[in-house]
Design an enzyme around this catalytic site. Sequence first.
Site, mmCIF file in Angstrom:
data_model
loop_
_atom_site.group_PDB
_atom_site.id
_atom_site.type_symbol
_atom_site.label_atom_id
_atom_site.label_comp_id
_atom_site.label_asym_id
_atom_site.label_seq_id
_atom_site.Cartn_x
_atom_site.Cartn_y
_atom_site.Cartn_z
ATOM 1 N N GLU A 118 0.806 -1.220 0.000
ATOM 2 C CA GLU A 118 0.000 0.000 0.000
ATOM 3 C C GLU A 118 0.842 1.274 0.000
ATOM 4 O O GLU A 118 0.305 2.378 -0.168
ATOM 5 C CB GLU A 118 -0.939 -0.007 1.209
ATOM 6 C CG GLU A 118 -2.045 -1.055 1.080
ATOM 7 C CD GLU A 118 -2.977 -1.099 2.266
ATOM 8 O OE1 GLU A 118 -2.597 -0.601 3.336
ATOM 9 O OE2 GLU A 118 -4.085 -1.635 2.120
ATOM 10 N N GLU A 175 7.757 -21.526 7.847
ATOM 11 C CA GLU A 175 7.923 -20.634 8.993
ATOM 12 C C GLU A 175 8.952 -21.153 9.993
ATOM 13 O O GLU A 175 9.430 -20.426 10.856
ATOM 14 C CB GLU A 175 6.598 -20.405 9.703
ATOM 15 C CG GLU A 175 6.113 -21.555 10.542
ATOM 16 C CD GLU A 175 4.926 -21.154 11.431
ATOM 17 O OE1 GLU A 175 5.042 -21.351 12.647
ATOM 18 O OE2 GLU A 175 3.922 -20.651 10.900
#
Length: 321
Positions: free
Chosen positions: A102, A133
């Site tokens: 963004e 992860e």
Amino acid sequence: MTSTTDADPTAPDGYGELRAQLATLTTEAFRPELAEIDQLDTIEIARIMNGEDQSVPAAIGARLPEIAAAIDGTAERMARGGRLIYAGAGTAGRLGVLDASECPPTFNTDPSEVIGLIAGGPTAMVKAVEGAEDSKELAAADLDALDLTADDTVVGISASGRTPYAIGAVEHARSKGALTIGLSCNADSALGAAAEHGIEVVVGPELLTGSTRLKAGTAQKLVLNMLSTITMIRLGKTYGNLMVDVRASNEKLRARSRRIVSLATGASDEEIEAALAATDGEVKNAILTILGQVDGPTAASLLTASDGHLRAALAAAPRTT
């Protein structure tokens, strides 16, 4: 039946140690008072959930000094050409990618300036990547692919504060001299200890046991909002509370660009259109041409000389009598 608070590290399932570790985390705690929440009316569940969410801003408020210090360090490095890099797994990684994505339309940054890394790569945005992860080495490799420098800032994001990928990213970045921030939702976390700036926003146990996309996810999103937005304010990407570096890539943003110029200058529509035409649609430049009474090329030169800070460029604009 084994409870959530007495996991045996020697359990035969092979996960005893991890289960015991999770049992110590606030974000994983079981709340017996909510054990029959599924029996409640929908409106009552919504009220409970809304009440839970209201605790998040207060938890962030307690960590504002740490957040501010991390932002100042980030802005200082980005002013020297460094990058802001988020690294996380699962929900935490997705939130980092979201915040990074963004920045270009909001602040006209290059996509290479704010980067989101998620364990397992882009596929992990929509589908879990097994084992990703759990690898510190994967995090180091992802950072090495970016040619990390000492001017960069790496933010490891993990609700538990124990995710190997996030910790590995911070450890590797710190070994390269980069600024490191560890954002977690548990106190005394391994991630916070590994980072130069540990930000531990303790929001408490979740409505659904261990579902850290809820309060923990909300807290992480709010802190990331602060990190990127206030850093951009420090870098001169705004003028007051106006997004003067907005990239007008669609009709809505083109209309917003004209409104921003209007709010900043009070100029007529005709003046605004002329200013935007003279500056190739650059909002900040257009404002400078109007308020500083300069032409497009002069506005561009003044902004370059002031490192993009509109107020400094206005102060340096030649004044006609």
